[in-house]
Design a protein around this motif. Structure first.
Motif, PDB file in Angstrom:
ATOM      1  N   GLU A  30       0.989  -1.248   0.050  1.00 13.28           N
ATOM      2  CA  GLU A  30      -0.042   0.190   0.178  1.00 13.28           C
ATOM      3  C   GLU A  30       0.896   1.183   0.020  1.00 13.28           C
ATOM      4  N   LEU A  31       2.033   1.214   0.574  1.00 13.62           N
ATOM      5  CA  LEU A  31       2.950   2.336   0.579  1.00 13.62           C
ATOM      6  C   LEU A  31       3.390   2.663  -0.773  1.00 13.62           C
ATOM      7  N   SER A  32       3.750   1.684  -1.596  1.00 14.38           N
ATOM      8  CA  SER A  32       3.959   2.058  -2.957  1.00 14.38           C
ATOM      9  C   SER A  32       2.948   2.741  -3.686  1.00 14.38           C
ATOM     10  N   ARG A  33       1.724   2.367  -3.441  1.00 14.70           N
ATOM     11  CA  ARG A  33       0.413   3.176  -4.053  1.00 14.70           C
ATOM     12  C   ARG A  33       0.285   4.444  -3.583  1.00 14.70           C
ATOM     13  N   ILE A  34       0.689   4.613  -2.246  1.00 16.05           N
ATOM     14  CA  ILE A  34       0.224   5.787  -1.673  1.00 16.05           C
ATOM     15  C   ILE A  34       1.559   6.892  -2.087  1.00 16.05           C
ATOM     16  N   LEU A  35       2.684   6.652  -2.037  1.00 19.90           N
ATOM     17  CA  LEU A  35       3.868   7.372  -2.138  1.00 19.90           C
ATOM     18  C   LEU A  35       4.740   7.206  -3.208  1.00 19.90           C
ATOM     19  N   GLY A  36       3.729   6.504  -4.337  1.00 19.19           N
ATOM     20  CA  GLY A  36       4.711   6.157  -5.706  1.00 19.19           C
ATOM     21  C   GLY A  36       5.116   7.530  -6.492  1.00 19.19           C
ATOM     22  N   ASP A  37       4.498   8.471  -6.180  1.00 16.74           N
ATOM     23  CA  ASP A  37       5.005   9.842  -7.170  1.00 16.74           C
ATOM     24  C   ASP A  37       6.186  10.522  -6.266  1.00 16.74           C
ATOM     25  N   ARG A  38       6.457   9.929  -4.966  1.00 11.46           N
ATOM     26  CA  ARG A  38       7.489  10.507  -4.271  1.00 11.46           C
ATOM     27  C   ARG A  38       8.750   9.705  -4.110  1.00 11.46           C
ATOM     28  N   TYR A  39       8.710   8.348  -4.571  1.00 10.20           N
ATOM     29  CA  TYR A  39       9.732   7.361  -4.143  1.00 10.20           C
ATOM     30  C   TYR A  39       9.739   6.481  -5.530  1.00 10.20           C
ATOM     31  N   GLU A  40      11.048   6.162  -5.600  1.00 11.47           N
ATOM     32  CA  GLU A  40      11.193   4.741  -6.617  1.00 11.47           C
ATOM     33  C   GLU A  40      10.942   3.543  -6.081  1.00 11.47           C
ATOM     34  N   ASN A  41      10.490   2.539  -6.664  1.00 13.70           N
ATOM     35  CA  ASN A  41      10.323   1.049  -5.925  1.00 13.70           C
ATOM     36  C   ASN A  41      11.308   0.187  -6.799  1.00 13.70           C
ATOM     37  N   TYR A  42      11.879  -0.739  -5.918  1.00 19.70           N
ATOM     38  CA  TYR A  42      12.679  -1.745  -6.435  1.00 19.70           C
ATOM     39  C   TYR A  42      12.416  -3.099  -5.519  1.00 19.70           C
ATOM     40  N   HIS A  43      12.783  -4.299  -6.195  1.00 27.26           N
ATOM     41  CA  HIS A  43      12.578  -5.359  -5.425  1.00 27.26           C
ATOM     42  C   HIS A  43      13.620  -6.425  -5.811  1.00 27.26           C
ATOM     43  N   PHE A  44      13.561  -7.553  -5.135  1.00 29.48           N
ATOM     44  CA  PHE A  44      14.421  -8.570  -5.202  1.00 29.48           C
ATOM     45  C   PHE A  44      13.234  -9.783  -5.778  1.00 29.48           C
ATOM     46  N   ARG A  45      13.765 -10.905  -6.229  1.00 32.48           N
ATOM     47  CA  ARG A  45      13.006 -11.928  -6.854  1.00 32.48           C
ATOM     48  C   ARG A  45      13.437 -13.050  -5.993  1.00 32.48           C
ATOM     49  N   GLU A  46      12.569 -14.091  -5.609  1.00 34.16           N
ATOM     50  CA  GLU A  46      13.010 -15.234  -4.809  1.00 34.16           C
ATOM     51  C   GLU A  46      12.454 -16.287  -5.316  1.00 34.16           C
ATOM     52  N   VAL A  47      13.007 -17.580  -5.292  1.00 37.22           N
ATOM     53  CA  VAL A  47      12.222 -18.723  -5.647  1.00 37.22           C
ATOM     54  C   VAL A  47      12.508 -19.806  -4.496  1.00 37.22           C
ATOM     55  N   ILE A  48      11.073 -20.208  -3.982  1.00 34.94           N
ATOM     56  CA  ILE A  48      11.205 -21.003  -2.907  1.00 34.94           C
ATOM     57  C   ILE A  48      10.694 -22.377  -3.215  1.00 34.94           C
ATOM     58  N   THR A  49      11.628 -23.413  -2.732  1.00 33.03           N
ATOM     59  CA  THR A  49      11.332 -24.660  -3.266  1.00 33.03           C
ATOM     60  C   THR A  49      11.240 -25.372  -1.940  1.00 33.03           C
ATOM     61  N   ALA A  50      10.853 -26.605  -1.870  1.00 33.48           N
ATOM     62  CA  ALA A  50      10.621 -27.511  -0.568  1.00 33.48           C
ATOM     63  C   ALA A  50      11.934 -27.477   0.244  1.00 33.48           C
ATOM     64  N   GLU A  51      12.991 -27.260  -0.120  1.00 37.35           N
ATOM     65  CA  GLU A  51      14.504 -27.309   0.531  1.00 37.35           C
ATOM     66  C   GLU A  51      14.900 -26.123   0.844  1.00 37.35           C
ATOM     67  N   ASP A  52      14.536 -24.974  -0.072  1.00 42.26           N
ATOM     68  CA  ASP A  52      15.520 -23.714   0.232  1.00 42.26           C
ATOM     69  C   ASP A  52      14.535 -22.487  -0.423  1.00 42.26           C
ATOM     70  N   ILE A  53      15.268 -21.449   0.121  1.00 43.18           N
ATOM     71  CA  ILE A  53      14.513 -20.169  -0.451  1.00 43.18           C
ATOM     72  C   ILE A  53      15.846 -19.518  -1.171  1.00 43.18           C
ATOM     73  N   LEU A  54      15.772 -19.145  -2.443  1.00 42.15           N
ATOM     74  CA  LEU A  54      16.753 -18.625  -3.181  1.00 42.15           C
ATOM     75  C   LEU A  54      16.634 -17.090  -3.723  1.00 42.15           C
ATOM     76  N   PHE A  55      17.509 -16.246  -3.372  1.00 45.67           N
ATOM     77  CA  PHE A  55      17.315 -14.859  -3.741  1.00 45.67           C
ATOM     78  C   PHE A  55      18.435 -14.694  -5.068  1.00 45.67           C
TER      79      PHE A  55
END
Length: 102
Positions: A30-55
């Motif tokens: 929600e913060l991204s929607r509210i403040l999208g005109d004031r801030y740039e947004n970035y993210h990481f991706r992850e893959v979750i398997t039964a054995e691990d979380i990989l970023f």
């Protein structure tokens, strides 16, 4: 949640007016929607398997479209009934846009 987002959005609006560098990690989309005109947004991706979380640790532009909280419950070996109920509850919210009383 309402008060957390209200408080955070007002504080971040004040920071934006100071013309300073700020780096914030949040799960509140929600913060991204509210403040999208004031801030740039970035993210990481992850893959979750039964054995691990990989970023991949590749910084990508924009707001994430992924969701992983319930998958993390399963990864951390929470009771499968809890995981299934959480998935169903989240799906009901996605369909209606409302949190129904359990």
């Amino acid at each position: 949640m309402i008060e957390r987002i209200a408080a955070a959005s007002i504080i971040l609006k004040k920071f934006a007016a100071l013309n300073c560098f700020i780096c914030l990690a949040t799960h509140d989309v929600e913060l991204s929607r509210i403040l999208g005109d004031r801030y740039e947004n970035y993210h990481f991706r992850e893959v979750i398997t039964a054995e691990d979380i990989l970023f991949d640790f590749t910084l990508r532009e924009g707001v994430t479209t992924g969701s992983n909280a319930i998958k993390l419950l399963a990864y951390c070996h929470y009771d499968q009934e809890i995981v299934s109920q959480a998935e169903a509850y989240a799906e009901k919210y996605r369909a209606s846009g409302e949190w129904k009383i359990l």
